[in-house]
Scaffold this motif. Sequence first.
Motif, PDB file in Angstrom:
ATOM      1  N   GLU A  11       0.829  -1.210   0.000  1.00 15.68           N
ATOM      2  CA  GLU A  11       0.000   0.000   0.000  1.00 15.68           C
ATOM      3  C   GLU A  11       0.863   1.260   0.000  1.00 15.68           C
ATOM      4  N   ALA A  12       1.968   1.239   0.737  1.00 13.51           N
ATOM      5  CA  ALA A  12       2.838   2.411   0.826  1.00 13.51           C
ATOM      6  C   ALA A  12       3.441   2.760  -0.528  1.00 13.51           C
ATOM      7  N   LEU A  13       3.637   1.762  -1.380  1.00 10.86           N
ATOM      8  CA  LEU A  13       4.216   2.035  -2.702  1.00 10.86           C
ATOM      9  C   LEU A  13       3.313   2.909  -3.564  1.00 10.86           C
ATOM     10  N   SER A  14       2.031   2.963  -3.215  1.00 13.51           N
ATOM     11  CA  SER A  14       1.113   3.833  -3.976  1.00 13.51           C
ATOM     12  C   SER A  14       1.437   5.305  -3.761  1.00 13.51           C
ATOM     13  N   ARG A  15       2.274   5.601  -2.740  1.00 16.92           N
ATOM     14  CA  ARG A  15       2.688   6.979  -2.500  1.00 16.92           C
ATOM     15  C   ARG A  15       3.708   7.463  -3.532  1.00 16.92           C
ATOM     16  N   ILE A  16       4.356   6.540  -4.245  1.00 14.01           N
ATOM     17  CA  ILE A  16       5.396   6.892  -5.200  1.00 14.01           C
ATOM     18  C   ILE A  16       4.758   7.397  -6.493  1.00 14.01           C
ATOM     19  N   THR A  17       5.169   8.560  -6.914  1.00 17.07           N
ATOM     20  CA  THR A  17       4.522   9.227  -8.053  1.00 17.07           C
ATOM     21  C   THR A  17       4.585   8.388  -9.324  1.00 17.07           C
ATOM     22  N   VAL A  18       5.747   7.789  -9.625  1.00 15.49           N
ATOM     23  CA  VAL A  18       5.859   7.043 -10.892  1.00 15.49           C
ATOM     24  C   VAL A  18       5.046   5.765 -10.876  1.00 15.49           C
ATOM     25  N   LEU A  19       4.524   5.385  -9.687  1.00 15.86           N
ATOM     26  CA  LEU A  19       3.721   4.165  -9.590  1.00 15.86           C
ATOM     27  C   LEU A  19       2.227   4.457  -9.552  1.00 15.86           C
ATOM     28  N   ASP A  20       1.844   5.697  -9.829  1.00 16.17           N
ATOM     29  CA  ASP A  20       0.430   6.048  -9.670  1.00 16.17           C
ATOM     30  C   ASP A  20      -0.478   5.294 -10.634  1.00 16.17           C
ATOM     31  N   GLN A  21       0.109   4.744 -11.717  1.00 10.95           N
ATOM     32  CA  GLN A  21      -0.717   3.978 -12.652  1.00 10.95           C
ATOM     33  C   GLN A  21      -0.456   2.476 -12.559  1.00 10.95           C
ATOM     34  N   ALA A  22       0.401   2.079 -11.632  1.00 10.66           N
ATOM     35  CA  ALA A  22       0.690   0.649 -11.465  1.00 10.66           C
ATOM     36  C   ALA A  22      -0.469  -0.049 -10.744  1.00 10.66           C
ATOM     37  N   ASP A  23      -0.796  -1.253 -11.169  1.00  8.03           N
ATOM     38  CA  ASP A  23      -1.889  -1.978 -10.520  1.00  8.03           C
ATOM     39  C   ASP A  23      -1.365  -2.712  -9.282  1.00  8.03           C
ATOM     40  N   ALA A  24      -2.263  -3.377  -8.582  1.00  5.71           N
ATOM     41  CA  ALA A  24      -1.895  -4.065  -7.344  1.00  5.71           C
ATOM     42  C   ALA A  24      -0.841  -5.134  -7.603  1.00  5.71           C
ATOM     43  N   ALA A  25      -0.954  -5.828  -8.725  1.00  2.00           N
ATOM     44  CA  ALA A  25       0.016  -6.884  -9.047  1.00  2.00           C
ATOM     45  C   ALA A  25       1.410  -6.293  -9.241  1.00  2.00           C
ATOM     46  N   GLY A  26       1.456  -5.134  -9.866  1.00  5.94           N
ATOM     47  CA  GLY A  26       2.748  -4.482 -10.075  1.00  5.94           C
ATOM     48  C   GLY A  26       3.379  -4.054  -8.766  1.00  5.94           C
ATOM     49  N   ARG A  27       2.545  -3.497  -7.883  1.00  5.54           N
ATOM     50  CA  ARG A  27       3.070  -3.082  -6.580  1.00  5.54           C
ATOM     51  C   ARG A  27       3.495  -4.305  -5.748  1.00  5.54           C
ATOM     52  N   GLU A  28       2.757  -5.407  -5.884  1.00  4.43           N
ATOM     53  CA  GLU A  28       3.138  -6.623  -5.166  1.00  4.43           C
ATOM     54  C   GLU A  28       4.486  -7.144  -5.665  1.00  4.43           C
ATOM     55  N   TRP A  29       4.718  -7.062  -6.978  1.00  5.95           N
ATOM     56  CA  TRP A  29       6.013  -7.508  -7.512  1.00  5.95           C
ATOM     57  C   TRP A  29       7.139  -6.650  -6.936  1.00  5.95           C
ATOM     58  N   LEU A  30       6.920  -5.341  -6.899  1.00 10.51           N
ATOM     59  CA  LEU A  30       7.941  -4.443  -6.356  1.00 10.51           C
ATOM     60  C   LEU A  30       8.182  -4.722  -4.882  1.00 10.51           C
TER      61      LEU A  30
END
Length: 465
Positions: A11-30
């Motif tokens: 959830e915290a990764l959603s704070r990163i500007t370049v990730l604002d269009q990344a989906d949940a799966a993308g954030r989970e990979w990161l």
Amino acid sequence: MTDAFTQPLVEALSRITVLDQADAAGREWLAAHAEERTYEAGEDLFAPGQPAEWMLLLLAGEVHILQPDTGEPFIFVHEGDVSGVLPYSRMATIRAHARAVRRSRVALIHKRHFAELLRELPDVGERLVWMMADRIREQAVSETHREKLMALGKLSAGLAHELNNPATAVQRAAAQLGTLLTDLQVSAAGESPIGTRLCDATAEEPDPLARADNERALRQWSRTEGLDIPRDALAALADAGLGVQQVTELIAGVQKEAIAALIVRTTMAWRARVLVSDIERATTRIADLVGAIKEYSYRDQAAVQTIDLKASLERTLTVFTPRLKHGVTIERTYEPDLPVIEGNAGEITQVWTNLIDNAVDAMQEQGTLRVGIRHEGDAVLVTIGDSGPGIPPDAARQIFEPFYTTKPMGEGTGLGLDIVRGIVRRHRGSVRVLHSRPGDTVFEVRLPTGTAAKEEIDGDHVPAS
């Protein structure tokens, strides 16, 4: 609201500007490939000489990149920013300290994951690649821009010098001529009270209605008395703020046949002196503008110099006078006893030029321009605001990106704010949109006080990519 330090990493990764269009799966990979760390204020994340291996995603807090030689900050990494090594970067060794200035939470991605990152999150990877390209392009644009500024500065300074000589000569001659005309007026009037009164009269604009009433009454008085005074002379009396009662009192005792000639002589001398005063005011204004342009261009001055930010802003506003004087009201809020900064004065002036130009354009040269300076800790904050329609929310994230513009095609290059950001970063500062809503948009520039390293301001130092 979940605390930024306890929020799950995904959830915290959603704070990163370049990730604002990344989906949940993308954030989970990161999150699965990231190394999460927390740093206390004053703690170093990286140090010079270490291998350049990590991309830094700042989830909370603030990190400053410090100059290797002075230890002063020159890049400011805020919550939501990305820093450190980016995909395709060729940097092998860290060249500057990265230090937390307050408690910070970061997610670190090792460069061994970059190839997979580009495959798994192609949109994010593309934005990261563009971010690195921007860093390289920023240096190239900076050098080109600096060369153009130097050429323009020399040209404007040369023109200012050439204009200054005749403007000063005319100003001096007008002052001397004004003195001579005053003496002539006194001589022409002799001991007449009307001559003395006109010598003391100023050329201030009288009330238009009162002036028109006075002129009509003076014409009627001249006809009634059979004085045959020329209309221009009567108009001059009205311009000087004199009515029938004042004129009749001032010419008391003058023989009737001499009244018209006396009024003509004294009003002619008065009008000549008024014209000379107009010339003197105009040449003074020219001299002021020339002086502002000469200081604006900073010809033959070193790259690093002491800058009075208030004076710098005021010189820039003076240059903008033609665009401001017809429909823009300026509101100033300057704290007293502001500290100076060290930097490249020509580049700092360019920051104000671009921000003020954008503000005036946004208002379509009708509205309120607000400028302010205040001191906060070891920095000076300059705000430039306008009463325009505001920045659209979808444009706010891109406003500093190169070639992005909200102006119609052909009216903007999209480089103005990118140039501003580059200059401010070279001066170890930061710039942001403080807030934007209809009728109130404010840009804030934060510049550190103290001495700036010459090589940093000259653009010789390239931050880690």
